[in-house]
Scaffold this motif. Structure first.
Motif, short mmCIF file in Angstrom:
data_model
loop_
_atom_site.label_atom_id
_atom_site.label_comp_id
_atom_site.label_asym_id
_atom_site.label_seq_id
_atom_site.Cartn_x
_atom_site.Cartn_y
_atom_site.Cartn_z
N ALA A 243 -4.90 34.32 -13.48
CA ALA A 243 -4.82 34.53 -11.88
C ALA A 243 -4.43 32.94 -11.54
N PRO A 244 -3.52 32.72 -10.82
CA PRO A 244 -2.48 33.60 -10.66
C PRO A 244 -1.74 33.72 -11.54
N SER A 245 -0.44 34.64 -11.48
CA SER A 245 0.63 34.72 -12.47
C SER A 245 1.43 33.64 -12.46
N PRO A 246 1.84 33.28 -13.80
CA PRO A 246 2.52 31.81 -14.04
C PRO A 246 4.15 32.36 -13.45
N ILE A 247 4.24 33.54 -13.12
CA ILE A 247 5.98 33.86 -12.77
C ILE A 247 5.94 34.05 -11.41
N LEU A 248 4.94 34.05 -10.51
CA LEU A 248 5.32 34.61 -9.09
C LEU A 248 5.41 33.22 -8.21
N SER A 249 6.07 33.29 -7.32
CA SER A 249 6.21 32.30 -6.17
C SER A 249 5.02 32.64 -5.10
N ASP A 250 4.62 31.59 -4.52
CA ASP A 250 3.84 31.98 -3.22
C ASP A 250 4.29 32.96 -2.13
N ASP A 251 5.74 32.78 -1.85
CA ASP A 251 6.25 34.01 -1.04
C ASP A 251 6.10 35.23 -1.70
N GLU A 252 6.44 35.48 -3.06
CA GLU A 252 6.54 36.71 -3.61
C GLU A 252 5.09 37.27 -3.57
N ARG A 253 3.99 36.43 -3.69
CA ARG A 253 2.63 36.79 -3.89
C ARG A 253 2.11 37.40 -2.43
N HIS A 254 2.74 36.45 -1.40
CA HIS A 254 2.03 36.91 -0.12
C HIS A 254 2.93 38.23 0.42
N ARG A 255 4.17 38.19 0.18
CA ARG A 255 4.77 39.53 0.39
C ARG A 255 4.28 40.76 -0.24
N ILE A 335 -8.26 31.86 -16.13
CA ILE A 335 -8.02 32.78 -17.31
C ILE A 335 -9.40 33.18 -18.00
N GLU A 336 -9.31 34.74 -18.20
CA GLU A 336 -10.36 35.33 -18.77
C GLU A 336 -9.73 35.69 -20.40
N CYS A 337 -10.75 35.36 -21.26
CA CYS A 337 -10.59 35.94 -22.56
C CYS A 337 -11.79 36.85 -22.97
N ARG A 338 -11.25 38.29 -23.33
CA ARG A 338 -12.02 39.27 -23.49
C ARG A 338 -12.53 39.00 -25.12
N ILE A 339 -13.74 39.05 -25.21
CA ILE A 339 -14.27 38.50 -26.59
C ILE A 339 -14.77 39.92 -27.32
N ASN A 340 -14.43 40.58 -28.38
CA ASN A 340 -14.98 41.77 -28.70
C ASN A 340 -15.31 41.78 -30.31
N ALA A 341 -16.33 42.55 -30.43
CA ALA A 341 -16.98 42.35 -31.85
C ALA A 341 -16.00 43.15 -32.54
N GLU A 342 -15.01 42.37 -33.08
CA GLU A 342 -14.15 42.99 -34.20
C GLU A 342 -13.44 42.09 -34.94
N ASP A 343 -12.61 42.28 -36.02
CA ASP A 343 -11.86 41.72 -36.73
C ASP A 343 -10.85 40.82 -35.83
N PRO A 344 -10.53 39.65 -35.80
CA PRO A 344 -9.69 39.05 -34.76
C PRO A 344 -8.09 39.45 -35.13
N PHE A 345 -7.72 39.88 -36.29
CA PHE A 345 -6.39 40.05 -36.34
C PHE A 345 -6.13 41.58 -37.00
#
Length: 449
Positions: A243-255, A335-345
């Protein structure tokens, strides 16, 4: 009398998150737990703990009678459901309120409406949220199909009304293919479902997943707290959110944010909610609404400075929203990374005993987790064991800090998804914010090849 004791009807990091917010408000907590979670951190830290059943979620965290009994025995005046389990169960919310216990969540009727895909889409349209454009109903005449497709623009997708599993679906790129593809989709639908009825929708070839955080007071006042970009997904499971999205403009976000807030105000919505959209070429298309707190709520907290769990508790206690829309400021990047107890690939689950644990630290680094050295991760529940949330003044600074935090974080004894996140942060598309909901799966395929 306000809320003085909350039962937390959940486990793991979210139970701990709710406990911390409650304690900061001077509110006591009651942890419920299965026998498998007797040594969990949220159980250790809560003021009171009640065992509600064996390891199986059906017999413990989904056991309505056991949870209500625990709340009554422990004399709780509110229940917070967290996310997952019973958090979007309208019947449970009704039962809680019928026992004169405050439900820290939306009105049961709104949970029910938004949990029904057909009703949710209809309600969203009535509230002014943008939907995927398409035919109002079945289309059998090719001429009518051409007219609709021309209006909404190619490519379009022809879908079986009774469909599922990808059968009876055809993507049409141009007008000269339409009649043939309508016939083919109808024939497939007839063979697979005994119903040849088809309808037409705008085809979104490579969309992003963008969601808006909303809050209402239940009295017709509502705000939005900006958007999160959750496009990095595998099998519809979010892996990394920002957050925020790297694709949105401030105007789009507000609207778009104001459209969402206005919809919630009209609805008389209460508490936290998330309105999810697919986004492509500047267009937003409603998918669904989650009537609960989201896993990825910390990135919104980081850029707004608003404690969303505290806000949920306040609203359930009949208090007004603590912040007005024009008082909200959006600063920096998280930015949030979800860390799981699992094989990474391979993503194979990796439960077991944590032999060593060192959470990342430093300025603007947050780890939401119930892990500790010696803790045994049970095999019965979701594999997420931690969330690493990093904030920076801008996206580039945030990514640099996240790389450092991932290097610093140590979980030994089980496999985790930390190496996956480290590799993602080396990919140009991720660094440039140039990814869609299909990107991660396609990248994993090419990596395996």
């Amino acid at each position: 009398m306000g809320i003085s004791r909350i039962l937390i009807a959940n486990r793991g990091e979210i139970a701990l998150r709710i406990h911390r917010a409650a304690h900061e408000m001077g509110i006591e907590t009651v942890a419920v737990h299965s026998t498998a979670d007797a040594e969990a951190m949220h159980v250790r830290l809560a003021d009171h703990a009640v065992c509600i059943g064996p390891p199986s979620a059906t017999e413990s965290y989904l056991n309505v009678a056991a949870i209500i009994s625990a709340a009554e025995v422990a004399q709780c005046d509110a229940i917070h459901p967290g996310y997952g389990f019973l958090s979007e169960n309208a019947k449970f919310a009704e039962i809680v309120e019928a026992h004169d216990i405050k439900w820290i969540g939306p009105k049961p009727g709104h949970i029910r409406t938004m949990g029904d895909k057909v009703a949710a889409k209809q309600t969203a349209g009535e509230l002014g949220l943008p939907l995927v454009p398409g035919s109002d109903g079945a289309v059998s005449d090719p001429e009518e199909g051409r007219k609709i497709a021309t209006e909404i623009g190619y490519p379009v997708i022809i879908k079986a009304a009774s469909g599922g599993g990808g059968r009876g679906m055809k993507v049409c790129e141009s007008e000269d293919q339409l009649e043939t593809l309508m016939k083919q989709a109808g024939s497939e639908a007839k063979a697979a479902f005994g119903d040849a009825t088809v309808y037409i929708e705008k085809y979104l070839g490579n969309p992003r997943h963008i969601e808006f955080q909303v809050f209402g007071d239940g009295e017709g006042n509502a705000i939005h707290l900006g958007e999160r970009d959750c496009s990095l997904q595998r099998r519809h499971q979010k892996v990394l959110e920002e957050a925020p999205s790297p694709i949105l403009s401030d105007d789009e976000r507000h609207r778009m944010g104001m459209i969402c807030a206005d919809a919630m105000a009209k609805m008389g919505y209460r508490g936290a909610g998330t309105i999810e959209f697919l986004w492509e070429d500047g267009g937003f298309y409603f998918i669904e609404m989650n009537t609960r707190l989201q896993v990825e709520h910390p990135v919104t907290e980081a850029i707004t400075g608003v404690d969303l769990v505290r806000e949920q508790i306040r609203i359930a206690d009949g208090k007004p929203l603590s912040v007005a829309q024009d008082e909200l400021e959006f600063n920096g990047h998280a930015i949030e990374c979800r860390i799981n107890a699992e094989d990474p690939f391979t993503f194979a689950p990796s439960p077991g005993k944590v032999t060593y644990y060192h959470p990342a630290g430093g300025m603007h680094v947050r780890v939401d987790s119930g892990l500790y050295a010696g803790y045994s991760i049970p095999p019965y529940y979701d594999s997420m064991i931690a969330k690493l949330i990093v904030y920076g003044r801008n996206r580039e600074g945030c990514i640099m800090r996240l790389r450092r935090a991932l290097e610093e974080m140590v979980v030994e004894g089980v496999k985790t998804s930390i190496p996956l996140h480290q590799e993602l942060l080396r990919q140009d598309d991720v660094l440039n914010g140039d990814y869609s909901i299909k990107w991660l799966e396609e990248w994993l395929e090419t990596r395996e090849a």
